[in-house]
Structures are given as C-alpha cells and as structure tokens.
Design a protein around this motif. Structure first.
Motif, PDB file in Angstrom:
ATOM      1  N   VAL A 263      37.149  35.352  28.489  1.00 17.63           N
ATOM      2  CA  VAL A 263      37.643  34.522  29.121  1.00 17.63           C
ATOM      3  C   VAL A 263      38.416  35.295  30.282  1.00 17.63           C
ATOM      4  N   ALA A 264      39.316  36.198  30.010  1.00 16.93           N
ATOM      5  CA  ALA A 264      40.237  36.759  30.994  1.00 16.93           C
ATOM      6  C   ALA A 264      39.685  37.844  31.954  1.00 16.93           C
ATOM      7  N   ILE A 265      38.635  38.606  31.410  1.00 21.07           N
ATOM      8  CA  ILE A 265      38.319  39.619  31.912  1.00 21.07           C
ATOM      9  C   ILE A 265      36.607  39.491  32.478  1.00 21.07           C
ATOM     10  N   LYS A 266      35.745  39.051  31.610  1.00 21.36           N
ATOM     11  CA  LYS A 266      34.301  38.962  31.978  1.00 21.36           C
ATOM     12  C   LYS A 266      34.327  37.646  32.873  1.00 21.36           C
ATOM     13  N   ALA A 267      34.911  36.457  32.645  1.00 25.96           N
ATOM     14  CA  ALA A 267      34.986  35.154  33.456  1.00 25.96           C
ATOM     15  C   ALA A 267      35.954  35.325  34.351  1.00 25.96           C
ATOM     16  N   GLN A 268      36.929  36.096  34.723  1.00 28.24           N
ATOM     17  CA  GLN A 268      38.161  36.269  35.394  1.00 28.24           C
ATOM     18  C   GLN A 268      38.872  34.829  35.273  1.00 28.24           C
ATOM     19  N   ALA A 269      38.974  34.240  34.154  1.00 31.41           N
ATOM     20  CA  ALA A 269      39.670  33.161  34.189  1.00 31.41           C
ATOM     21  C   ALA A 269      40.805  33.218  33.463  1.00 31.41           C
ATOM     22  N   GLY A 270      41.209  32.085  32.894  1.00 34.74           N
ATOM     23  CA  GLY A 270      42.528  32.019  32.025  1.00 34.74           C
ATOM     24  C   GLY A 270      43.672  32.961  32.517  1.00 34.74           C
ATOM     25  N   ALA A 271      44.060  33.894  31.883  1.00 32.86           N
ATOM     26  CA  ALA A 271      45.363  34.706  32.285  1.00 32.86           C
ATOM     27  C   ALA A 271      44.949  35.273  33.556  1.00 32.86           C
ATOM     28  N   SER A 272      43.699  35.722  33.873  1.00 31.16           N
ATOM     29  CA  SER A 272      43.346  36.516  34.920  1.00 31.16           C
ATOM     30  C   SER A 272      44.050  35.816  36.263  1.00 31.16           C
ATOM     31  N   LEU A 273      43.963  34.569  36.128  1.00 31.49           N
ATOM     32  CA  LEU A 273      44.306  33.989  37.354  1.00 31.49           C
ATOM     33  C   LEU A 273      45.749  34.117  37.863  1.00 31.49           C
ATOM     34  N   LEU A 274      46.643  34.350  36.808  1.00 30.51           N
ATOM     35  CA  LEU A 274      48.078  35.026  36.989  1.00 30.51           C
ATOM     36  C   LEU A 274      48.251  36.017  38.091  1.00 30.51           C
ATOM     37  N   LYS A 275      46.968  36.713  37.930  1.00 26.81           N
ATOM     38  CA  LYS A 275      47.139  38.181  38.911  1.00 26.81           C
ATOM     39  C   LYS A 275      47.070  37.411  40.615  1.00 26.81           C
ATOM     40  N   ASP A 276      46.796  36.333  40.621  1.00 27.52           N
ATOM     41  CA  ASP A 276      46.645  35.905  42.151  1.00 27.52           C
ATOM     42  C   ASP A 276      47.239  34.333  42.214  1.00 27.52           C
ATOM     43  N   PRO A 277      48.457  34.292  42.731  1.00 23.63           N
ATOM     44  CA  PRO A 277      49.389  33.011  42.557  1.00 23.63           C
ATOM     45  C   PRO A 277      48.747  32.205  43.797  1.00 23.63           C
ATOM     46  N   ASP A 278      48.171  32.879  44.798  1.00 20.11           N
ATOM     47  CA  ASP A 278      47.743  32.001  46.142  1.00 20.11           C
ATOM     48  C   ASP A 278      46.799  31.369  45.711  1.00 20.11           C
ATOM     49  N   LYS A 279      45.782  32.019  44.672  1.00 19.47           N
ATOM     50  CA  LYS A 279      44.493  31.411  44.360  1.00 19.47           C
ATOM     51  C   LYS A 279      44.966  30.148  43.315  1.00 19.47           C
ATOM     52  N   ILE A 280      46.059  30.272  42.500  1.00 13.45           N
ATOM     53  CA  ILE A 280      46.402  29.337  41.714  1.00 13.45           C
ATOM     54  C   ILE A 280      46.810  28.153  42.540  1.00 13.45           C
ATOM     55  N   TYR A 281      47.679  28.328  43.549  1.00 16.64           N
ATOM     56  CA  TYR A 281      47.706  27.317  44.491  1.00 16.64           C
ATOM     57  C   TYR A 281      46.523  26.700  45.183  1.00 16.64           C
ATOM     58  N   ASP A 282      45.697  27.364  45.691  1.00 18.48           N
ATOM     59  CA  ASP A 282      44.323  26.725  46.023  1.00 18.48           C
ATOM     60  C   ASP A 282      43.822  25.813  45.005  1.00 18.48           C
ATOM     61  N   ILE A 283      43.614  26.513  43.799  1.00 15.71           N
ATOM     62  CA  ILE A 283      43.017  25.599  42.686  1.00 15.71           C
ATOM     63  C   ILE A 283      43.747  24.268  42.415  1.00 15.71           C
ATOM     64  N   VAL A 284      44.920  24.503  42.098  1.00 18.89           N
ATOM     65  CA  VAL A 284      45.578  23.461  41.730  1.00 18.89           C
ATOM     66  C   VAL A 284      45.720  22.209  42.911  1.00 18.89           C
ATOM     67  N   SER A 285      45.936  22.851  44.084  1.00 23.96           N
ATOM     68  CA  SER A 285      46.104  21.736  45.263  1.00 23.96           C
ATOM     69  C   SER A 285      44.760  21.032  45.544  1.00 23.96           C
ATOM     70  N   GLU A 286      43.622  21.782  45.423  1.00 20.36           N
ATOM     71  CA  GLU A 286      42.433  21.086  45.646  1.00 20.36           C
ATOM     72  C   GLU A 286      42.272  20.025  44.445  1.00 20.36           C
ATOM     73  N   ILE A 287      42.330  20.454  43.152  1.00 17.28           N
ATOM     74  CA  ILE A 287      41.966  19.695  42.186  1.00 17.28           C
ATOM     75  C   ILE A 287      43.032  18.316  42.300  1.00 17.28           C
ATOM     76  N   VAL A 288      44.043  18.554  42.599  1.00 13.59           N
ATOM     77  CA  VAL A 288      45.104  17.202  42.630  1.00 13.59           C
ATOM     78  C   VAL A 288      44.444  16.252  43.905  1.00 13.59           C
ATOM     79  N   LYS A 289      44.037  17.022  44.958  1.00 16.94           N
ATOM     80  CA  LYS A 289      43.519  16.275  46.047  1.00 16.94           C
ATOM     81  C   LYS A 289      42.373  15.172  45.668  1.00 16.94           C
ATOM     82  N   HIS A 290      41.577  15.794  44.478  1.00 18.22           N
ATOM     83  CA  HIS A 290      40.333  14.971  44.138  1.00 18.22           C
ATOM     84  C   HIS A 290      40.436  14.110  43.018  1.00 18.22           C
ATOM     85  N   VAL A 291      41.479  14.276  42.043  1.00 19.25           N
ATOM     86  CA  VAL A 291      41.408  13.431  40.950  1.00 19.25           C
ATOM     87  C   VAL A 291      42.568  12.308  40.693  1.00 19.25           C
ATOM     88  N   THR A 292      42.554  11.326  40.107  1.00 20.56           N
ATOM     89  CA  THR A 292      43.547  10.497  39.901  1.00 20.56           C
ATOM     90  C   THR A 292      44.636  10.826  38.741  1.00 20.56           C
TER      91      THR A 292
END
Ligand SMILES: Cc1cc2nc3c(=O)[nH]c(=O)nc-3n(C[C@H](O)[C@H](O)[C@H](O)COP(=O)(O)O)c2cc1C
Length: 322
Positions: free
Chosen positions: A108-137
């Motif tokens: 997950v964290a290395i091959k898929a660059q998911a999970g804890a790997s996201l911690l290396k890029d807080p701006d990407k975290i911002y983008d992912i969370v804000s985009e999801i928040v915009k779309h879901v209830t």
C-alpha cells in the motif's frame, strides 16, 4: 461523554480501529454490542471499487446495528479517490467516510503510493480531502500516523491541512511509518495535534485497557481513543474501558465459558456472512487471539489451525473447555 463527527453523534469515547481482515461486519457488531461508540470498517481500495471488484464490494457489507460506522478507503490518485468516496456516499449505509493515510505495508505505502505514503505530501492531502469533501454528503475523516519517519513527524501540519480542507475528525496513530508496530505510540504528537486543530482528534496506539485509555485521553486531551490490537480476540475490551472511564471500575476478565461462547458466536456470524469454509479459515486467525493467556491451549490452537467445519470447531472447543 458524547462528541460529534460532523453531524454524527458518537455516544462515548471508545472506537474500534479499522483492521484489514478483522473489522468486518460480525466483528463490528460484537464491538458495538460490548460498548464501542463508533466502529471503523477495514480499508477498501479506490480502484477495487471503481472496477467493481467482487471482493472489494463484499467488504462494504454492513448492517444497521453497527451504526455509527466509518468506511475507510485507500488510494493515491485524487480523481479515483473522489470517485470511490462518491460511490460509498451513494451506495453504503455507513455514516462517515475515512481516508487511510497511515497504512505502512509496502504493497500500500510503497507500491501503490497510498496509505502512509501520502504523509510525505501534505499539499496533496489537502487536495484529496477538499475535493472529496466537495463531492460527498457524509462527513470525511482521515487516519494518519505521526509521520513517515523520525525526521519527518509532520502529523500537526497534516492535521491542519486536513482541517482546512474540511475533514471532520482525525485519528492519529502515534507511530511513524518506519516504526511499523515497534516501540510505543508517541502521546506527545497526539497532544500536539489536539492543540493545533479544533475538530475532534482520536488518539490511537497501545490502548488495551481502562488505564491506558484514561492515560491517552488525559495526557493528550484527545476526544476519543481508538483500539486496534487490544480488541483482537477481546471484544470485551470496550466494556472494560467504558466501565473504567465512567467510575474506575475494573470489570472482571471474561470467564472461560464466556470465551468459549464468544468464539462460537463469532464463528457463526462469520459463517452467515462468508460461508463455513472461509469462516473456519478466518477463525484460524482469531482463535489464538481468543486463547491468549489461557494455559495449556497449545494443542487446541494447533487443532483450530486445521479445522475445516463448524462441527469440528465446536467439538474441539467443547472438549478443551469442559
Ligand atoms: C491486523 C491489522 C490490520 C490493520 N488494518 C488497518 C486498516 O485497514 N486501516 C488502517 O487505517 N489501519 C489498519 N491497522 C492499524 C490499526 O487501525 C491501528 O492504527 C494500529 O493497530 C495501532 O493501534 P493499536 O495499538 O490499538 O493496535 C491495522 C492493524 C492491524 C493489527
């Protein structure tokens, strides 16, 4: 004792952690029954959902008795994560959508660059969370680790970005990705996150009983504790912590009779969900956890590791506990 994650009321401060292969519907029912105020379902892959992978879709199974329940997703690409979150928002009866940002396993964290790997890029975290928040209830939450490694303990920065992006709560496991499960969870970092954001913070790591739960809550000021390994083969842990937090009561450990009944109950619930063969295979994992600390259980553990049917399982257990 209660608190809110978005519009969802959580009636106490005790939460079942997401655990792959463990936190499925039968186990979540047990956790709720024994006192968890909120339960997390194990992670599902965004791509698995989008490709309608049969195994992934089955992981979404839940029942109303488990509510409130958080469904966790993992992924690394913003667009597919939004799609997956939208799918959950529409098709799952869960109450909260959680994003995995802490999984350390290489797949997950290395091959898929998911999970804890996201911690290396807080701006990407911002983008992912804000985009999801915009779309879901449903309210969106994240679950993170202290950081990627000792030189990059950035949980505070990540938490602030996630809050600014609209996350409604943050669970923090106080270990870094490179620590895996070694050492101890760092309560300082959980405390620092709690002080840095206004949304609820859920403290996670090494809570196994009433005193460790109280310590986590008091030392860090967090809003709730999340229990993972302490619940393995031990759904009673929630009732123990609940009683201790209320008035310091130390609930008796379950009797052998209770353990026996719980093992059979757990097996039966798994059979109903997955069929006898898979349920027996899964109980090969749960069995040793239930038997932890019980003397002379070596032979039983061995027998359970070979058991293929409910009848055999019950026979072995009855013989041991008679
Ligand atoms: C068997 C197992 C499976 C796990 N699966 C997940 C998962 O799917 N998603 C996740 O965010 N964390 C997962 N975790 C991590 C736990 O949620 C938790 O953060 C970690 O175990 C630390 O808490 P504890 O000390 O109470 O166990 C898993 C842990 C274990 C032991």
């Amino acid at each position: 004792m209660s608190f809110y994650i978005g519009n969802i009321e959580v009636k106490n401060k005790i939460i079942l952690a997401p655990m792959a292969g463990v936190s499925n519907s039968p186990f979540r029912i047990l956790a709720r029954k024994y006192g968890a105020g909120l339960v997390y379902a194990e992670m599902v892959s965004d791509k698995g959902l989008l490709h309608s992978n049969e195994k992934t879709l089955k992981l979404l199974y839940m029942t109303d008795v488990e509510k409130p329940m958080a469904q966790q997703i993992f992924g690394s690409d913003k667009d597919t994560m939004v799609e997956a979150a939208l799918y959950i928002d529409k098709h799952s009866n869960c109450d909260i959508i959680d994003i995995n940002m802490g999984c350390p396993v290489p797949k997950v964290a290395i091959k898929a660059q998911a999970g804890a790997s996201l911690l290396k890029d807080p701006d990407k975290i911002y983008d992912i969370v804000s985009e999801i928040v915009k779309h879901v209830t449903k309210p969106v939450t994240i679950k993170i680790r202290a950081g990627w490694d000792d030189n990059s303990k950035n949980a505070v920065e990540v938490a602030q970005k996630a809050e600014a992006a609209g996350a409604k709560a943050i669970a923090v496991h106080g270990r870094t990705r490179s620590q895996g499960y070694s050492g101890f969870a760092d309560l300082e970092i959980i405390k620092a996150v709690k002080e840095a954001v206004k949304i609820p913070v859920i403290g996670n790591g090494d809570v196994t009983d009433g005193p460790s739960a109280k310590r986590m809550l008091e030392y860090t000021g967090c809003d709730a504790v999340m229990i993972g390994r302490g619940a393995l083969g031990n759904p009673w842990v929630f009732r123990e912590i609940d009683a201790y937090l209320k008035d310091g009561t130390m609930v008796d450990k379950p009797s052998n009779e209770e353990i026996k009944e719980m093992m059979i109950l757990h097996l039966d619930a798994l059979i109903e969900l997955k069929g006898e063969k898979i349920a027996c295979l899964e109980m090969r994992g749960h069995g040793p956890w239930y038997l932890k600390g019980i003397a002379h259980a070596k032979e039983l553990r061995y027998k359970l590791s070979r058991t293929q049917t409910r009848d055999e399982f019950v026979e072995h257990i009855n013989e041991f506990f008679k």
